[in-house]
Design an enzyme around this catalytic site. Structure first.
Site, PDB file in Angstrom:
ATOM      1  N   HIS A 206       0.847  -1.195  -0.125  1.00  0.00           N
ATOM      2  CA  HIS A 206      -0.126  -0.154  -0.038  1.00  0.00           C
ATOM      3  C   HIS A 206       0.761   1.333  -0.079  1.00  0.00           C
ATOM      4  CE1 HIS A 206       0.743  -0.264   4.303  1.00  0.00           C
ATOM      5  NE2 HIS A 206       0.568   1.009   4.390  1.00  0.00           N
TER       6      HIS A 206
HETATM    7  C1  UD1 Z   1      -2.257   5.436   5.935  1.00  0.00           C
HETATM    8  C2  UD1 Z   1      -0.923   6.110   6.144  1.00  0.00           C
HETATM    9  C3  UD1 Z   1       0.105   4.938   6.138  1.00  0.00           C
HETATM   10  C4  UD1 Z   1      -0.140   3.744   6.894  1.00  0.00           C
HETATM   11  C5  UD1 Z   1      -1.495   3.142   6.295  1.00  0.00           C
HETATM   12  C6  UD1 Z   1      -2.005   2.034   7.092  1.00  0.00           C
HETATM   13  C7  UD1 Z   1      -0.672   8.474   6.034  1.00  0.00           C
HETATM   14  C8  UD1 Z   1       0.083   9.417   5.422  1.00  0.00           C
HETATM   15  N1  UD1 Z   1      -0.510   7.243   5.731  1.00  0.00           N
HETATM   16  O1  UD1 Z   1      -1.885   5.113   4.372  1.00  0.00           O
HETATM   17  O2  UD1 Z   1       1.432   5.563   6.928  1.00  0.00           O
HETATM   18  O3  UD1 Z   1       0.767   2.752   6.687  1.00  0.00           O
HETATM   19  O4  UD1 Z   1      -2.598   4.397   6.502  1.00  0.00           O
HETATM   20  O5  UD1 Z   1      -2.835   1.228   6.463  1.00  0.00           O
HETATM   21  O6  UD1 Z   1      -1.265   8.839   7.136  1.00  0.00           O
HETATM   22  N2  UD1 Z   1      -9.561   4.502   1.962  1.00  0.00           N
HETATM   23  C9  UD1 Z   1     -10.620   3.819   1.764  1.00  0.00           C
HETATM   24  N3  UD1 Z   1     -11.232   3.531   2.657  1.00  0.00           N
HETATM   25  C10 UD1 Z   1     -10.708   3.591   4.055  1.00  0.00           C
HETATM   26  C11 UD1 Z   1      -9.687   4.296   4.010  1.00  0.00           C
HETATM   27  C12 UD1 Z   1      -8.745   4.529   2.930  1.00  0.00           C
HETATM   28  O7  UD1 Z   1     -11.284   3.736   0.559  1.00  0.00           O
HETATM   29  O8  UD1 Z   1     -11.274   3.298   5.172  1.00  0.00           O
HETATM   30  C13 UD1 Z   1      -8.856   4.887   0.534  1.00  0.00           C
HETATM   31  C14 UD1 Z   1      -9.309   6.453   0.110  1.00  0.00           C
HETATM   32  O9  UD1 Z   1      -9.225   6.623  -1.334  1.00  0.00           O
HETATM   33  C15 UD1 Z   1      -7.928   6.997   0.428  1.00  0.00           C
HETATM   34  C16 UD1 Z   1      -6.825   6.054   0.178  1.00  0.00           C
HETATM   35  O10 UD1 Z   1      -7.595   4.834   0.742  1.00  0.00           O
HETATM   36  O11 UD1 Z   1      -7.904   8.219  -0.144  1.00  0.00           O
HETATM   37  C17 UD1 Z   1      -5.656   6.261   1.136  1.00  0.00           C
HETATM   38  O12 UD1 Z   1      -5.992   6.413   2.677  1.00  0.00           O
HETATM   39  P1  UD1 Z   1      -5.139   7.206   3.758  1.00  0.00           P
HETATM   40  O13 UD1 Z   1      -5.502   7.151   4.945  1.00  0.00           O
HETATM   41  O14 UD1 Z   1      -4.798   8.476   3.191  1.00  0.00           O
HETATM   42  O15 UD1 Z   1      -3.712   6.519   3.346  1.00  0.00           O
HETATM   43  P2  UD1 Z   1      -3.175   5.214   3.494  1.00  0.00           P
HETATM   44  O16 UD1 Z   1      -2.493   4.509   2.243  1.00  0.00           O
HETATM   45  O17 UD1 Z   1      -4.407   4.274   4.051  1.00  0.00           O
HETATM   46  N1  UDP Z   2      -3.745  -5.819   9.119  1.00  0.00           N
HETATM   47  C1  UDP Z   2      -5.072  -6.544   9.041  1.00  0.00           C
HETATM   48  N2  UDP Z   2      -5.507  -6.777   8.082  1.00  0.00           N
HETATM   49  C2  UDP Z   2      -4.929  -6.702   6.842  1.00  0.00           C
HETATM   50  C3  UDP Z   2      -3.842  -6.087   6.748  1.00  0.00           C
HETATM   51  C4  UDP Z   2      -3.089  -5.685   7.992  1.00  0.00           C
HETATM   52  O1  UDP Z   2      -5.316  -7.013  10.420  1.00  0.00           O
HETATM   53  O2  UDP Z   2      -5.768  -7.012   5.917  1.00  0.00           O
HETATM   54  C5  UDP Z   2      -2.833  -5.637  10.449  1.00  0.00           C
HETATM   55  C6  UDP Z   2      -1.684  -6.197  10.547  1.00  0.00           C
HETATM   56  O3  UDP Z   2      -1.516  -6.705  11.830  1.00  0.00           O
HETATM   57  C7  UDP Z   2      -0.761  -5.176  10.207  1.00  0.00           C
HETATM   58  C8  UDP Z   2      -1.459  -3.904  10.732  1.00  0.00           C
HETATM   59  O4  UDP Z   2      -2.913  -3.962  10.223  1.00  0.00           O
HETATM   60  O5  UDP Z   2       0.473  -5.092  11.015  1.00  0.00           O
HETATM   61  C9  UDP Z   2      -0.767  -2.519  10.066  1.00  0.00           C
HETATM   62  O6  UDP Z   2      -1.304  -2.510   8.862  1.00  0.00           O
HETATM   63  P1  UDP Z   2      -0.931  -1.780   7.463  1.00  0.00           P
HETATM   64  O7  UDP Z   2       0.080  -2.555   6.676  1.00  0.00           O
HETATM   65  O8  UDP Z   2      -1.912  -1.112   6.908  1.00  0.00           O
HETATM   66  O9  UDP Z   2       0.045  -0.412   8.135  1.00  0.00           O
HETATM   67  P2  UDP Z   2       1.568   0.124   8.486  1.00  0.00           P
HETATM   68  O10 UDP Z   2       1.856  -0.712   9.625  1.00  0.00           O
HETATM   69  O11 UDP Z   2       2.225  -0.159   6.988  1.00  0.00           O
HETATM   70  O12 UDP Z   2       1.387   1.427   8.780  1.00  0.00           O
END
Ligand code: UD1
Ligand code: UDP
Length: 370
Positions: A206
């Site tokens: 991601h």
């Molecule tokens: C965010 C964090 C990242 C973390 C990740 C965990 C920042 C800058 N990034 O990245 O460090 O590793 O969360 O998973 O804070 N979206 C949905 N549904 C949701 C949430 C997001 O559809 O419930 C989609 C939206 O299109 C959104 C995109 O995912 O624009 C990205 O979501 P965002 O929270 O901005 O960043 P992540 O890639 O999730």
């Molecule tokens: N995780 C989960 N379901 C998923 C993917 C991730 O429960 O489908 C959990 C897992 O424990 C992981 C945590 O969510 O360590 C964090 O996820 P993510 O990779 O989104 O965030 P990051 O650690 O990179 O910020």
């Protein structure tokens, strides 16, 4: 009146890191604790499922910010949370990790003079192109209590001029959750449901650097397709990645591949079962580098750098960079390598939240001896 503490959650990993801290602080019975949910993640399987599965306290305050550009999302949280701070007057806030919710709430608190505890402080990728690196460095600068997961974090912080007395090596609260819930992982039926009772690779991706750039994404997906000819794959797909794949039609291609089990994001217990039993993991996640190290499952990290070098030096993590065409070869090599030497980093022992609670307790109640 008991001192009031806000715990900030918003993105998926925050729930897992915050829950044990909540329970540990709460059992002291000396604090009024409120859970503030920014709503950065909002899909059921990115947010509520964690509250439910971890038996977490329901959030007391929901900011419901949703998605947006970095500035938009961070700015919205900042202004909404500032109002909450003014109204609710907490004596301290605790933030987790490196997401936009972490920096936004820290900035609001710092400007109002509210002390901040940062859990997972001092991690550095030294890659200023990562939004998380900006969030980490700035949050640490604003924090009063810097709770670290590994020894090199202290060095990173001291190099940035942070006072040693504010740095506390406590271990890893994400591993507290893992240890607390691990007896449930073996009871999960997910492998049966997904027909994965044999060797498989678990994939998550991601990071914007891997999935937002169309050219990189195609190369990455082609390598995943090739890898699936070596070992069947399960790929729980993050919403960011799903959107990118759907807009380029790669989603249907992956979905039609019988060797790749493409799923929506999976709940914590089932996901941890998949992680624990995987033959190999391929990821760009921060948390998964740590959890796979704890489980001793080989992990290939598709990034140029990691803010978690201890998972490489002590754990099972291998950083392979982003020459995506190397992935199938790395998988083949790893499958042949049966040595799997690794150890669990110091203080990743399930007691990190208790260490944090004791430090906070002695700050608010200085005359009590721990
Ligand atoms: C965010 C964090 C990242 C973390 C990740 C965990 C920042 C800058 N990034 O990245 O460090 O590793 O969360 O998973 O804070 N979206 C949905 N549904 C949701 C949430 C997001 O559809 O419930 C989609 C939206 O299109 C959104 C995109 O995912 O624009 C990205 O979501 P965002 O929270 O901005 O960043 P992540 O890639 O999730
Ligand atoms: N995780 C989960 N379901 C998923 C993917 C991730 O429960 O489908 C959990 C897992 O424990 C992981 C945590 O969510 O360590 C964090 O996820 P993510 O990779 O989104 O965030 P990051 O650690 O990179 O910020």
């Amino acid at each position: 009146m008991k001192p009031k503490i806000h715990l900030i959650v918003g993105a998926r990993p925050n729930y897992i890191k915050a829950n044990p801290v909540y329970y540990s602080l709460n059992q002291l019975n000396k604090f009024e604790i409120k859970l503030v949910n920014t709503g950065q993640h909002y899909d059921e399987n990115m947010s509520k499922i964690f509250i439910h599965e971890l038996g977490m306290k329901k959030p007391d305050i929901n900011l419901e910010v949703g998605s947006g550009s970095h500035g938009e999302q961070t700015g919205k949280i900042l202004s909404l949370y500032e109002k909450v701070l003014v109204e609710d007057q907490p004596n301290m806030i605790i933030v987790f990790g490196d997401v936009n919710s972490t920096i936004a709430c820290s900035l609001a608190a710092a400007k109002l003079g509210v002390p901040i505890g940062h859990v997972e402080s001092g991690l550095r990728s030294f890659d200023w192109n990562m939004p998380e690196e900006i969030n980490r460095v700035l949050t640490d600068k604003l924090s009063t209590f810097l709770f670290t997961t590994s020894p090199e974090a202290k060095e990173n912080l001291m190099n940035e001029g942070i006072a040693e007395k504010n740095i506390h090596f406590v271990g890893n609260t994400m591993i507290d959750s893992l240890i607390e819930f691990q007896n449930k992982f073996d009871k999960s039926e997910i492998r049966k449901e997904l027909n994965l009772e044999h060797d498989y690779a678990l994939i998550t991706m991601h990071r914007p650097s891997n999935v937002d750039n169309g050219k990189n994404l195609i190369k990455l997906i082609r390598s995943i397709q090739k890898s699936s000819e070596i070992i069947p794959c399960v790929f729980p797909i993050h919403p960011r990645t799903k959107k990118k794949l759907q807009s380029s039609k790669l989603y249907d291609e992956l979905n039609n591949n019988k060797q790749i089990n493409l799923t929506d994001p999976i709940g914590y217990i089932d996901f941890m079962c998949l992680q624990k039993n995987a033959r190999i993991i391929m990821t760009d996640s921060g948390g998964i580098q740590e959890e796979s190290t704890f489980f001793g499952v080989p992990c290939i990290t598709v990034r140029e750098n990691t803010e978690r070098p201890i998972t490489v030096s002590l754990g099972t993590n291998k950083l392979i960079g982003t020459e995506y065409e190397r992935i199938p070869g790395e998988i083949t090599a790893e499958l042949k390598n049966n040595s799997n030497k690794h150890s669990i980093p110091s203080l990743w022992d399930g007691k990190s939240s208790d260490r944090i609670s004791k430090i906070i307790e002695s700050y608010f109640y200085p005359n009590i001896r721990n």
